[in-house]
Design a protein around this motif. Structure first.
Motif, PDB file in Angstrom:
ATOM      1  N   ASN A   1      -0.189   1.845   6.031  1.00  0.00           N
ATOM      2  CA  ASN A   1       0.876   1.406   6.942  1.00  0.00           C
ATOM      3  C   ASN A   1       0.633  -0.009   7.444  1.00  0.00           C
ATOM      4  O   ASN A   1       1.570  -0.803   7.577  1.00  0.00           O
ATOM      5  CB  ASN A   1       0.995   2.375   8.121  1.00  0.00           C
TER       6      ASN A   1
ATOM      7  N   HIS B   1       6.683   0.878   9.985  1.00  0.00           N
ATOM      8  CA  HIS B   1       5.281   1.069   9.609  1.00  0.00           C
ATOM      9  C   HIS B   1       4.378   1.070  10.849  1.00  0.00           C
ATOM     10  O   HIS B   1       3.403   1.832  10.913  1.00  0.00           O
ATOM     11  CB  HIS B   1       4.863  -0.019   8.629  1.00  0.00           C
TER      12      HIS B   1
ATOM     13  N   ASP C   1       4.771   4.464  12.375  1.00  0.00           N
ATOM     14  CA  ASP C   1       3.959   5.461  11.670  1.00  0.00           C
ATOM     15  C   ASP C   1       2.484   5.352  12.052  1.00  0.00           C
ATOM     16  O   ASP C   1       1.766   6.357  12.089  1.00  0.00           O
ATOM     17  CB  ASP C   1       4.111   5.280  10.159  1.00  0.00           C
TER      18      ASP C   1
END
Length: 371
Positions: free
Chosen positions: A24, A47, A50
């Motif tokens: 990520n 990202h 996440d």
């Protein structure tokens, strides 16, 4: 008999978590290397979300929100106020339910951890992590991610500074294109207008193409093929002035023609060879330009059999001594080193009466160097 292949889980859960985190981060980094903008925030925020695993995440600049990802987007209107408070204190702040009024039934956002994004000791925005409860672990994670985002933004500023420096050096290189060359070229063209109009027209077109290339405003890099074509135009114009006194040899390996090189890195070396090597030599002389393939590198040599130069003067020119009448040796050397590293500076071999050879080495493939 070979045993049948069976899919196996690779590594522990901790190994897989580490991989997901690094993956990520690697996906979020490229957009952030373009700086903190609405576009880069939109491309990176999923990202980053996440990475943190919270219900929602926002990125802001100092004025307001740039991007939101996750649940409860109706809270986005509160981002500007949370950012202002955080930027004022200059450190991570935790906000509770009283700071995030909400009348949406079932909304899971009841707190926020807001960390400043700092580059070069300046707060340029905030990372805002929204959750049901503010935990110490979430605050530490937000801090670490904000530090990482700030580091990417600092790299973006370094990239921008490097680009501005390269552009300034190219502008300086353009400014050093000899006005005597322009005046003499036009004079040579004018001398053919009556005696050989067709040649005058051809030379005028070559002059127009040469100046168009030299003063173009796009791209730090060009192909070696384009750079050598500009050199050919320059030499055609000089040969119109010198006639048989200027003899030119080119030996170019076709496989190196697509190699990317800094814009205007060969023509100044050829102009130096003409001005300092041959212009004052009785009977003129020869210039040889060789480009060859050497494993992972392209090697270009510009050599003349003219009057040569004191090596100490060349060292001063490479150091950028403005008092010397040298067409950009220091500029070209500096741009090669900035682009490819210190191993790729100019190599100049010369002595009074012995001519001069300048060698340029460039890698055939270099990260970030493309046309």
């Amino acid at each position: 008999m070979p045993r049948p292949w069976r899919r196996r889980h690779l590594g522990t859960e901790a190994d897989r978590a580490t991989f997901r985190t690094l993956h990520n981060a690697s996906l979020a980094a490229p957009p952030l290397r373009a700086g903190l903008t609405g576009e880069s925030a939109e491309r990176s925020i999923r990202h980053l979300h996440d990475l943190l695993g919270s219900p929602a995440l926002a990125l802001t600049d100092t004025a307001g929100p740039l991007a939101w990802h996750g649940h409860g987007q109706h809270h986005e209107e509160q981002c500007a106020r949370l950012a202002a408070v955080t930027i004022e204190v200059g450190r991570t702040r935790v906000f509770d339910r009283g700071d995030l009024p909400c009348d949406v039934a079932g909304c899971e956002i009841r707190s926020a951890v807001v960390s400043p994004l700092v580059t070069d000791e300046r707060v340029v925005g905030t990372l805002q992590v929204f959750a049901a409860e503010p935990t110490a672990g979430l605050a530490r994670a937000a801090d670490e991610v904000a530090l990482w985002v700030g580091a990417q933004l600092e790299l973006a500023e370094l990239d921008a500074s490097r680009t501005r420096l390269m552009e300034a050096e190219v502008r300086a290189m353009r400014a050093q294109i000899s006005p005597h060359f322009i005046y003499n070229s036009l004079g040579a063209i004018a001398s053919f207008v009556r005696t050989d109009p067709d040649r005058a027209r051809e030379l005028l077109l070559e002059f127009a193409d040469f100046t168009r290339y030299s003063f173009r405003r796009h791209g730090e890099y060009t192909t070696l093929a384009e750079e050598l074509r500009s050199v050919e135009r320059y030499l055609l114009l000089e040969q119109a002035r010198f006639g048989d006194r200027l003899r030119v040899t080119l030996r170019i390996a076709p496989e190196v023609l697509p190699v990317a090189v800094p814009f205007l890195c060969i023509q100044p070396l050829v102009e130096n060879a003409v001005r300092h090597g041959l212009e004052s030599a009785e009977g003129g002389g020869s210039i040889s330009i060789v480009a060859r393939d050497q494993d992972q590198e392209c090697v270009i040599e510009v050599e003349d059999d003219g009057v040569g130069e004191d090596p100490d003067v060349v060292r001063r020119a490479l150091a950028g001594d403005a008092a010397l009448d040298s067409v950009g040796l220091g500029n070209v050397d500096g741009r090669l080193r900035t682009t490819f590293g210190d191993d790729y500076g100019l190599v100049v071999e010369t002595a009074p009466g012995a001519g001069t050879r300048v060698t340029v080495r460039v890698p055939k493939f270099a990260p970030g160097v493309h046309v």
